[in-house]
Design a protein around this motif. Structure first.
Motif, short mmCIF file in Angstrom:
data_model
loop_
_atom_site.label_atom_id
_atom_site.label_comp_id
_atom_site.label_asym_id
_atom_site.label_seq_id
_atom_site.Cartn_x
_atom_site.Cartn_y
_atom_site.Cartn_z
N MET A 1 61.14 37.40 75.17
CA MET A 1 60.16 36.39 75.49
C MET A 1 60.46 35.15 74.65
SD MET A 1 55.99 36.47 75.45
CE MET A 1 55.92 38.06 76.16
N ALA A 2 60.29 33.99 75.27
CA ALA A 2 60.51 32.72 74.58
C ALA A 2 59.31 31.82 74.82
CB ALA A 2 61.77 32.08 75.10
N TYR A 3 59.04 30.98 73.88
CA TYR A 3 57.94 30.02 73.96
C TYR A 3 58.58 28.64 74.04
CZ TYR A 3 53.18 28.41 72.95
OH TYR A 3 51.93 27.84 73.01
N VAL A 4 58.70 28.10 75.27
CA VAL A 4 59.44 26.86 75.48
C VAL A 4 58.70 25.89 76.40
CG1 VAL A 4 61.70 27.91 75.07
CG2 VAL A 4 60.79 27.87 77.36
N ARG A 5 59.25 24.70 76.50
CA ARG A 5 58.66 23.64 77.31
C ARG A 5 58.74 23.97 78.80
NH1 ARG A 5 60.88 17.44 77.17
NH2 ARG A 5 59.29 16.57 78.54
N CYS A 6 57.63 23.76 79.51
CA CYS A 6 57.58 23.95 80.96
C CYS A 6 57.15 22.63 81.60
CB CYS A 6 56.62 25.07 81.34
SG CYS A 6 56.62 25.38 83.13
N PRO A 7 58.07 21.98 82.33
CA PRO A 7 57.76 20.67 82.92
C PRO A 7 56.98 20.72 84.24
CG PRO A 7 60.01 21.25 83.42
CD PRO A 7 59.46 22.35 82.53
N SER A 8 56.50 21.88 84.63
CA SER A 8 55.79 21.97 85.92
C SER A 8 54.44 21.25 85.86
CB SER A 8 55.58 23.43 86.31
OG SER A 8 54.48 23.96 85.62
N PRO A 9 53.97 20.80 87.00
CA PRO A 9 52.66 20.12 87.04
C PRO A 9 51.51 21.04 86.61
CG PRO A 9 53.87 19.80 89.11
CD PRO A 9 54.64 20.78 88.29
N THR A 10 51.64 22.34 86.84
CA THR A 10 50.56 23.25 86.46
C THR A 10 50.52 23.50 84.95
OG1 THR A 10 51.97 25.15 86.93
CG2 THR A 10 50.50 24.44 88.67
N CYS A 11 51.66 23.35 84.29
CA CYS A 11 51.71 23.59 82.83
C CYS A 11 51.62 22.29 82.03
CB CYS A 11 52.98 24.35 82.48
SG CYS A 11 52.98 26.03 83.12
N HIS A 12 51.63 21.17 82.70
CA HIS A 12 51.44 19.86 82.07
C HIS A 12 52.44 19.60 80.95
CE1 HIS A 12 47.81 19.64 84.43
NE2 HIS A 12 47.42 20.78 83.90
N ASP A 13 53.71 20.02 81.16
CA ASP A 13 54.78 19.76 80.20
C ASP A 13 54.51 20.38 78.83
OD1 ASP A 13 57.34 18.74 80.07
OD2 ASP A 13 56.69 16.82 79.25
#
Length: 74
Positions: A1-13
């Motif tokens: 598991m990693a805790y990283v940036r998600c650029p999706s609109p649902t995750c709001h970057d």
């Protein structure tokens, strides 16, 4: 598991939990990522998926900008 940036609109970057692709996600991600890979071969272990309940983002482990979204139902 990693805790990283998600650029999706649902995750709001924001930072989200990502895990390796599993089961039916692998062939679906391969199809979705063909254009993003620009001729590279799809290697499932090089990608991971956002585990936010409302997100379908799949991205490369070493470059969050290379990715795409799984089809509805995933």
């Amino acid at each position: 598991m990693a805790y990283v940036r998600c650029p999706s609109p649902t995750c709001h970057d924001g930072l989200q939990n990502f895990t390796d692709l599993k089961g039916a996600e692998v062939p679906a991600a391969g199809l979705v990522l063909l254009a993003a890979l620009d001729g590279e071969r799809f290697v499932p272990k090089a990608f991971h998926r956002c585990r936010n309940d409302s997100c379908r983002r799949v991205q490369k482990k070493t470059n969050w900008q290379v990715g795409g979204y799984l089809p509805e139902g995933f």
